[in-house]
Design a protein around this motif. Structure first.
Motif, PDB file in Angstrom:
ATOM      1  N   VAL A 170       1.996   4.722  -3.235  1.00 37.50           N
ATOM      2  CA  VAL A 170       2.137   6.111  -3.206  1.00 37.50           C
ATOM      3  C   VAL A 170       3.617   6.275  -3.680  1.00 37.50           C
ATOM      4  N   TYR A 171       4.625   5.698  -3.171  1.00 36.59           N
ATOM      5  CA  TYR A 171       5.909   6.047  -3.298  1.00 36.59           C
ATOM      6  C   TYR A 171       6.727   5.446  -4.744  1.00 36.59           C
ATOM      7  N   GLY A 172       6.154   4.287  -5.381  1.00 36.05           N
ATOM      8  CA  GLY A 172       6.719   3.866  -6.519  1.00 36.05           C
ATOM      9  C   GLY A 172       6.422   2.519  -6.966  1.00 36.05           C
ATOM     10  N   CYS A 175       1.023  -1.098  -0.003  1.00 40.51           N
ATOM     11  CA  CYS A 175       0.067  -0.037  -0.133  1.00 40.51           C
ATOM     12  C   CYS A 175       0.873   1.278  -0.093  1.00 40.51           C
ATOM     13  N   THR A 176       1.863   1.306   0.632  1.00 45.12           N
ATOM     14  CA  THR A 176       2.890   2.265   0.676  1.00 45.12           C
ATOM     15  C   THR A 176       3.562   2.551  -0.633  1.00 45.12           C
ATOM     16  N   GLY A 177       3.699   1.266  -1.249  1.00 47.40           N
ATOM     17  CA  GLY A 177       4.386   1.344  -2.724  1.00 47.40           C
ATOM     18  C   GLY A 177       3.318   2.132  -3.694  1.00 47.40           C
ATOM     19  N   TRP A 219       8.652   0.119  -7.525  1.00 47.45           N
ATOM     20  CA  TRP A 219       9.537  -0.910  -6.934  1.00 47.45           C
ATOM     21  C   TRP A 219       9.164  -1.386  -5.490  1.00 47.45           C
ATOM     22  N   LEU A 220       8.736  -0.229  -4.731  1.00 48.57           N
ATOM     23  CA  LEU A 220       8.134  -0.713  -3.463  1.00 48.57           C
ATOM     24  C   LEU A 220       6.925  -1.452  -3.351  1.00 48.57           C
TER      25      LEU A 220
END
Length: 129
Positions: A100-102, A96-98, A104-105
């Motif tokens: 937002v951030y990209g 879920c954080t990925g 790759w994550l």
């Protein structure tokens, strides 16, 4: 589980027929898709209940001549501890954080999530009751 399988089978048939009629008359793809998904979920629950009924037979609740004591005893095997729910939650949080951030994550999170789910599914695959 036979009664539950028949109940959810009837619900699945209702949603299937509703999806066919609604899709033919309204030509609304969103509503038709929702009804098809509802049909699939009810059919899945019906299939699960039917398979459990075949595997385990009639339960004491299904028989009219059973006593309360017939249902006593251990119900199922419940694992005492497992690290896989924590790993699954961590993978989901990273995925879920990925978002937002990209990418790759996100891919790392999906990998950890997949490992956690597979760990939960196969942790006690060879366990005998």
């Amino acid at each position: 589980m036979k009664a539950e399988a028949l109940l959810f089978g009837g619900v699945a048939l209702f949603f299937g027929a509703s999806a066919l009629l609604y899709g033919a008359w309204s030509r609304d793809p969103a509503g038709t898709a929702v009804l098809i998904v509802a049909f699939g979920m009810a059919a899945l629950v019906s299939f699960f209940c039917a398979v459990q009924y075949r595997r385990r037979g009639r339960r004491p609740q299904d028989r009219g001549d059973s006593e309360v004591a017939d249902g006593a005893g251990s119900l199922e095997f419940f694992p005492p501890h497992s690290p896989w729910p924590v790993i699954t939650a961590l993978g989901f949080a990273v995925a879920c954080t990925g978002v937002v951030y990209g990418l790759w994550l996100f891919l790392i999170g999906v990998g950890v999530l997949a490992r956690g789910v597979l760990g939960m599914v196969f942790q006690y695959a060879t366990h005998r009751r």
